[in-house]
Structures are given as C-alpha cells and as structure tokens.
Design an enzyme around this catalytic site. Structure first.
Site, PDB file in Angstrom:
ATOM      1  N   ALA A  48       0.856  -1.190   0.000  1.00  0.00           N
ATOM      2  CA  ALA A  48       0.000   0.000   0.000  1.00  0.00           C
ATOM      3  C   ALA A  48       0.892   1.240   0.000  1.00  0.00           C
ATOM      4  CB  ALA A  48      -0.903   0.004   1.224  1.00  0.00           C
ATOM      5  N   ASP A  49       0.753   2.058  -1.022  1.00  0.00           N
ATOM      6  CA  ASP A  49       1.528   3.302  -1.064  1.00  0.00           C
ATOM      7  C   ASP A  49       0.750   4.412  -0.370  1.00  0.00           C
ATOM      8  OD1 ASP A  49      -0.472   4.031  -2.853  1.00  0.00           O
ATOM      9  OD2 ASP A  49       0.830   3.992  -4.610  1.00  0.00           O
ATOM     10  N   SER A  50       1.359   5.579  -0.298  1.00  0.00           N
ATOM     11  CA  SER A  50       0.722   6.685   0.428  1.00  0.00           C
ATOM     12  C   SER A  50      -0.607   7.094  -0.207  1.00  0.00           C
ATOM     13  CB  SER A  50       1.671   7.880   0.518  1.00  0.00           C
ATOM     14  OG  SER A  50       2.048   8.310  -0.771  1.00  0.00           O
ATOM     15  N   ALA A  52      -2.788   5.094  -1.631  1.00  0.00           N
ATOM     16  CA  ALA A  52      -3.784   4.115  -1.192  1.00  0.00           C
ATOM     17  C   ALA A  52      -4.223   4.416   0.240  1.00  0.00           C
ATOM     18  CB  ALA A  52      -3.227   2.702  -1.294  1.00  0.00           C
TER      19      ALA A  52
END
Length: 103
Positions: A48-50, A52
C-alpha cells in the site's frame, strides 16, 4: 422539529473497525481481504503506497463521519500508522474521543 443531522449507529468497537478497514483496503488495493490481517504492514506486506492510504482515510472519514461528527485522521498521525492494528487502535481511540460519553 429540527431535521436530524446524523444517523444514530451502535458504537463501533475494534472488530467492527477492523472489518471496515479490511473491506475498504481490500477494495482499494484490489487484493483478497484475507491477506489483510491485524499484523500486516501497509507498505511491506500489502504494497500500500501513500496514495492508497490517503484513499483509505478519505473513505473512513466519510463512513465514520456519520457515526461521530467531525471524525478525522490527522495527516501527521497517518505517517505514524504502519500496521493494520495501529490503524484500528487509532480509529477506535478517535471514535471514543468524539463520543462525548461521560466517564
């Protein structure tokens, strides 16, 4: 008689918050919900990136804003949340802060 400004809901405990986060995060990341455990790390385990996480926060604020007026996740706090458990604990604590129930 004034119109209702919010819908009355039963209090949401840790299990309910976890279910909510799991459902929303599964949809955002397009992964099976069973991959999302309490000990899962957002970046390392779930990829999960920022962006998301910001999308997750927006959905939680919208959903939980109906339960607790003004429910928000502070941007500074978001950076400190690394696991699903930390997010659940944070949301539960914020919900109880906004509850206004007497001790």
């Amino acid at each position: 008689m004034p119109a209702e400004t919010h819908v009355e809901h039963a209090p949401l405990g840790p299990d309910g918050v976890f279910t909510l986060i799991r459902e929303r995060l599964g949809a955002i990341l397009e992964i099976p919900e069973d991959r999302i455990t309490l000990d899962a790390r957002f970046a390392d385990d779930l990829d999960a990136d920022s962006l998301a996480l910001i999308e997750l926060v927006e959905e939680l604020e919208e959903e939980l804003g109906e339960r607790t007026v003004g429910f928000r996740v502070d941007d500074e706090d978001l950076a400190d949340l690394h696991t699903v458990r930390e997010a659940v604990d944070y949301v539960v604590a914020r919900l109880h802060e906004g509850n206004g129930s007497p001790s």
